[in-house]
Structure formats: structure tokens, C-alpha cells
Design a protein around this motif. Sequence first.
Motif, short mmCIF file in Angstrom:
data_model
loop_
_atom_site.label_atom_id
_atom_site.label_comp_id
_atom_site.label_asym_id
_atom_site.label_seq_id
_atom_site.Cartn_x
_atom_site.Cartn_y
_atom_site.Cartn_z
N THR A 202 41.19 39.34 40.80
CA THR A 202 40.02 38.99 41.61
C THR A 202 40.05 39.68 42.98
N ASP A 203 41.24 39.93 43.53
CA ASP A 203 41.41 40.43 44.89
C ASP A 203 40.82 39.46 45.90
N GLU A 204 40.87 38.17 45.58
CA GLU A 204 40.32 37.14 46.45
C GLU A 204 41.44 36.26 47.01
N PRO A 205 41.19 35.56 48.13
CA PRO A 205 40.08 35.72 49.06
C PRO A 205 40.16 37.06 49.79
N PRO A 206 39.04 37.56 50.30
CA PRO A 206 39.04 38.87 50.95
C PRO A 206 39.71 38.88 52.32
N LYS A 207 39.78 37.73 52.96
CA LYS A 207 40.39 37.63 54.29
C LYS A 207 40.76 36.17 54.56
N ALA A 208 41.54 35.96 55.60
CA ALA A 208 41.93 34.60 55.95
C ALA A 208 40.70 33.78 56.30
N GLY A 209 40.66 32.57 55.80
CA GLY A 209 39.49 31.73 56.06
C GLY A 209 39.60 30.37 55.42
N PRO A 210 38.48 29.70 55.23
CA PRO A 210 38.48 28.35 54.69
C PRO A 210 38.92 28.31 53.23
N ALA A 211 39.17 27.11 52.76
CA ALA A 211 39.62 26.92 51.39
C ALA A 211 38.58 27.43 50.39
N VAL A 212 39.08 28.01 49.29
CA VAL A 212 38.23 28.52 48.22
C VAL A 212 38.48 27.69 46.97
N PRO A 213 37.43 27.24 46.27
CA PRO A 213 37.64 26.45 45.05
C PRO A 213 38.38 27.25 43.99
N ALA A 214 39.38 26.64 43.37
CA ALA A 214 40.13 27.32 42.31
C ALA A 214 39.20 27.71 41.16
N GLY A 215 38.19 26.89 40.92
CA GLY A 215 37.25 27.19 39.85
C GLY A 215 36.52 28.50 40.05
N GLU A 216 36.38 28.95 41.31
CA GLU A 216 35.72 30.23 41.58
C GLU A 216 36.58 31.39 41.07
N PHE A 217 37.89 31.27 41.19
CA PHE A 217 38.78 32.30 40.65
C PHE A 217 38.63 32.38 39.14
N ALA A 218 38.64 31.22 38.49
CA ALA A 218 38.50 31.19 37.03
C ALA A 218 37.17 31.78 36.61
N ARG A 219 36.11 31.49 37.37
CA ARG A 219 34.78 32.03 37.04
C ARG A 219 34.77 33.55 37.16
N LEU A 220 35.37 34.08 38.21
CA LEU A 220 35.42 35.53 38.40
C LEU A 220 36.24 36.21 37.31
N LEU A 221 37.36 35.59 36.94
CA LEU A 221 38.20 36.17 35.89
C LEU A 221 37.48 36.14 34.54
N GLU A 222 36.83 35.03 34.23
CA GLU A 222 36.08 34.92 32.97
C GLU A 222 34.95 35.94 32.93
N GLY A 223 34.26 36.10 34.07
CA GLY A 223 33.17 37.06 34.11
C GLY A 223 33.66 38.49 33.90
N ALA A 224 34.79 38.83 34.54
CA ALA A 224 35.36 40.16 34.36
C ALA A 224 35.81 40.37 32.91
N LEU A 225 36.43 39.35 32.35
CA LEU A 225 36.88 39.43 30.95
C LEU A 225 35.70 39.68 30.02
N ASP A 226 34.62 38.93 30.19
CA ASP A 226 33.45 39.09 29.34
C ASP A 226 32.84 40.49 29.47
N GLU A 227 32.79 41.01 30.71
CA GLU A 227 32.21 42.33 30.93
C GLU A 227 33.10 43.43 30.32
#
Length: 253
Positions: A202-227
Motif C-alpha cells: 500500500t505504501d501507506e500512510p504517506p506521512k506522519a498523521g492521524p490514525a488510519v483505519p486498518a480496514g482501509e489497508f485491507a481495502r487497498l490490498l484487495e483492490g490491487a489484488l483484483d486489478e
Amino acid sequence: MRYRLFDMHCHLDFDADPRALADGLAACGTGALSVTVTPAGFDRAARLLAPCPNVRVGAGLHPWWVEEGPAGEAAAERAAANAAASRYVGEVGLDFSPKHVATRGAQVAAFDRIASACAAEGGKVLSLHAVRSAGTVLDVLERHGVLDGSACLFHWFSGTSDELQRAAKLGCFFSVGPHMLASKRGRAYAQAIPRDRLLLETDEPPKAGPAVPAGEFARLLEGALDEIARLRREDPETLAERIAHTSRDLLGL
């Protein structure tokens, strides 16, 4: 726990609560290689993420953070010591884009030192940054013999087709994510990478900042896998298992 997805290049230490994010990834069935950009960042991430069985932390010195002069040399020496002591190394490499080419000499010197440390110990897993520099990165890896006893992973590969073929012939791996798939060249490379050398990121998060939902990582990975599966005309589940098998071997999970 048996993980289905693996993020082979992310920056969990950029999150406001790396431990909580790592635990969230585990709950989503996701393992990760969390890379760092400075020696101090590695020390912090290694401490915070040590209790997380689904995460491996890379000892890094990102080329954007390489400085000229004594301070840069000290950081390179510390990064090389961290690399020698850790099985996982990253994010390391070179960036010769217009914004960063001014530090080319210092970058090569630092990467040389890190590569030498990795070769001396062997058995490493390296996550590599290579912007307009893939050929030079390969030259350094070959010169020190890193490729003989370690696994080298190119993250978001953007070199030439010839450089991709050279890296593949040398046994390198390639982590592919949404950023790479956003370009025509990246999509073409996702089709060309040998099946046993293909990984997700994912190369996420792009920079230091607020918390990111773990589900967003899974969504990005699933999307990349499907593509990637669409591009390669492969069954997504079969592709997922093959990528997971490769990732498990590299992370020891």
C-alpha cells in the motif's frame, strides 16, 4: 493465525498509534512489512511493534532523508549497523529524480554502506526504493553480493523495461499497489512480473498523521489484488494464495 493478505511495503510508524493499527491489521487477516525512513524511526517502530506477531519492521534510511556531510555520514553508519542486526531492511535505496538528485553522491555512499552490511551478514529481506536509479541500485546490490544470500524487493518499480527484466533475472521481488497501478507503465509491469516474484503493497500512510483505519489497508490490498488479477487474466483467489505463500516465506509467518 493464517493471514490472507500481506502488505509488503507500508509505514505503520507514521500512524498516530502504530500498535493499534498493527492489531487492526491482524484482525483483518493481514500481515505486513513495515519499513522505516530513518534510524531513529526504526528504533521507535521496532519497540512499538515488537509485540505484534503479524508485523516485521525494516531498518531503514530512505534516500530522501540522506544528507550531505558529517550528520549524513553518521546516519548512514547507524543505518548500516541497524541493517546488520536486523533480518528486515528498508526502506533503503536511491532516488535520482530532479528533487533529490543533488544528494546523489551521499545517497550512493549510504546505500553502499548498508548493502555491504547486508552482504556481510546475509539472509536479509530488503525493501528497495529506486526512482530513476534502478540500474544503479542493481549495480550496488551485485557489487556487494547482496543478491546471492538475501531477498531484494523493489517497491513501486518505475524503472525501464530492461531494468525490470534484469531485476527479475537476478531473482528480485516486486511489490505492487494502487500507486503503481495508477500508471500505464505500472499496469504493464504488473502483467510482466514473474508469478512467484509478485507481492502486494500500500505504501501507506504517506506521512506522519492521524490514525488510519486498518480496514482501509485491507481495502487497498484487495483492490490491487483484483486489478492485478484482471490484468493478468487470473483467478483472484488463486492469485491471492500464490502471493500469500510468497509473502509468508519472506516474513516467516
